[in-house]
Scaffold this active site. Sequence first.
Site, PDB file in Angstrom:
ATOM      1  N   TYR A 117       0.804  -1.222   0.000  1.00  0.00           N
ATOM      2  CA  TYR A 117       0.000   0.000   0.000  1.00  0.00           C
ATOM      3  C   TYR A 117       0.843   1.280   0.000  1.00  0.00           C
ATOM      4  O   TYR A 117       0.327   2.362  -0.290  1.00  0.00           O
ATOM      5  CB  TYR A 117      -0.987   0.004   1.170  1.00  0.00           C
ATOM      6  CG  TYR A 117      -2.194  -0.844   0.869  1.00  0.00           C
ATOM      7  CD1 TYR A 117      -3.125  -0.437  -0.089  1.00  0.00           C
ATOM      8  CD2 TYR A 117      -2.390  -2.067   1.494  1.00  0.00           C
ATOM      9  CE1 TYR A 117      -4.227  -1.225  -0.403  1.00  0.00           C
ATOM     10  CE2 TYR A 117      -3.479  -2.874   1.192  1.00  0.00           C
ATOM     11  CZ  TYR A 117      -4.405  -2.430   0.246  1.00  0.00           C
ATOM     12  OH  TYR A 117      -5.486  -3.221  -0.076  1.00  0.00           O
ATOM     13  N   GLU A 203      -4.708 -30.128  10.618  1.00  0.00           N
ATOM     14  CA  GLU A 203      -4.824 -29.560   9.275  1.00  0.00           C
ATOM     15  C   GLU A 203      -5.902 -28.484   9.184  1.00  0.00           C
ATOM     16  O   GLU A 203      -5.652 -27.377   8.704  1.00  0.00           O
ATOM     17  CB  GLU A 203      -5.146 -30.670   8.266  1.00  0.00           C
ATOM     18  CG  GLU A 203      -5.374 -30.134   6.851  1.00  0.00           C
ATOM     19  CD  GLU A 203      -5.945 -31.163   5.890  1.00  0.00           C
ATOM     20  OE1 GLU A 203      -6.348 -30.754   4.798  1.00  0.00           O
ATOM     21  OE2 GLU A 203      -5.994 -32.363   6.229  1.00  0.00           O
ATOM     22  N   ASP A 256      -6.486 -34.939   7.022  1.00  0.00           N
ATOM     23  CA  ASP A 256      -7.430 -35.787   6.293  1.00  0.00           C
ATOM     24  C   ASP A 256      -6.678 -36.923   5.610  1.00  0.00           C
ATOM     25  O   ASP A 256      -5.513 -36.765   5.213  1.00  0.00           O
ATOM     26  CB  ASP A 256      -8.165 -34.975   5.215  1.00  0.00           C
ATOM     27  CG  ASP A 256      -9.204 -34.013   5.786  1.00  0.00           C
ATOM     28  OD1 ASP A 256      -9.621 -34.215   6.934  1.00  0.00           O
ATOM     29  OD2 ASP A 256      -9.581 -33.071   5.069  1.00  0.00           O
TER      30      ASP A 256
END
Length: 375
Positions: A117, A203, A256
């Site tokens: 910015y 996770e 997973d």
Amino acid sequence: MGNVNSLPNKHDEMEILVKTQTVREVLTRIEGIILEIVTSLSKGEAPVLTLTNRSSWSNISFDRAIGLQMSSGSSVSVIRSDCPSSVTKFAQILKILSVIYRLVQRNSYATKRDIYYDNTQLFSSQKAVDHIVDDISCMLKVPRRSLHVLATSKGFIAGDLRYMEEDGTRIDCRSSSVAVAVSSNIGGIRNIVSSAKFVLIVEKDATFQRLLDDNFCTKLFPCIIITGKGVPDVNSRLMVRKLWDTLHIPIFALVDADPHGIEIMCIYKYGSVAMSFEAHSLTVPSVMWLGLLPSDLQRLWVPKDVLIPLTKRDESKLSSLLKRPYLTSQPNWQKEMELMTQSRVKAEIQSLAAIAPDFLTSIYLPNKLRYGGWV
């Protein structure tokens, strides 16, 4: 193990010494780059900058004790100041180098967002700034945190852990209901106090929140849980490494049972190609795969209606993972992944709720931790 008000330990003192040396290195190396540019201009030549290619597996070697690391003879790309296709990047790199020099010199910090910015016309996007900061870190051969450019953390941490931030703020992660955002300045953390028996990398944020809601960090053993909310940011990885270096306790991963989850776990353990130049401070080679294992799906008779068929993309990712250089040192991981290839199914951690709503926290994790059900 002590208290937050105790004097800095030897580990903290060593970090302060290293930090002082790194400040000198960063300033000297930036001065060296600017000197080369000035020398080229004085000779009437167009200045160039040389960057190591951070996206190629051909630049990577594998060390079992460190993970994926950049080879010394890595291929490079040349950023020319007289070439229309690279002149903007040349200017962007110089601008960020000047910002870093001032920050390090003054011992102050800025975020990557601040840099973007400050000159949105020069930088086409926030991603351009992010990428160049990593390129500069690689070019200067110093850890990214030594550039005094901070990234906003996306990770959360909870459990038996207290520490002090660089500005003196005391952080207590022991709340049973609210997690603490991972610090944006891991290098500044000191006076770590914990009685945790292990760290559990989670996770997904949803699973992390479930463990927090069930008061998992105090039920079985005092422990620390941390999530990078999917693919981990550098700060989450640095925090796991910091805990490992300081506490010397086991680090487990709960992901997973799918190729994406396995890859995320591998990033914590072995690192990533893009950040391989900083592997020595980011990887945690001792990470163990606690779950969800493909073999768990068969062993626990997880209902078939919650199992998900592998997609073509999953199969491609799995095949790619099996070819990674680190898999030869992990035969048990290899077996689990081959089992997934054969079964052609994947499952989310949440699938265990199909057995019983509290199966994950009341049965699955306690049994895994008590009886050594990790690979």
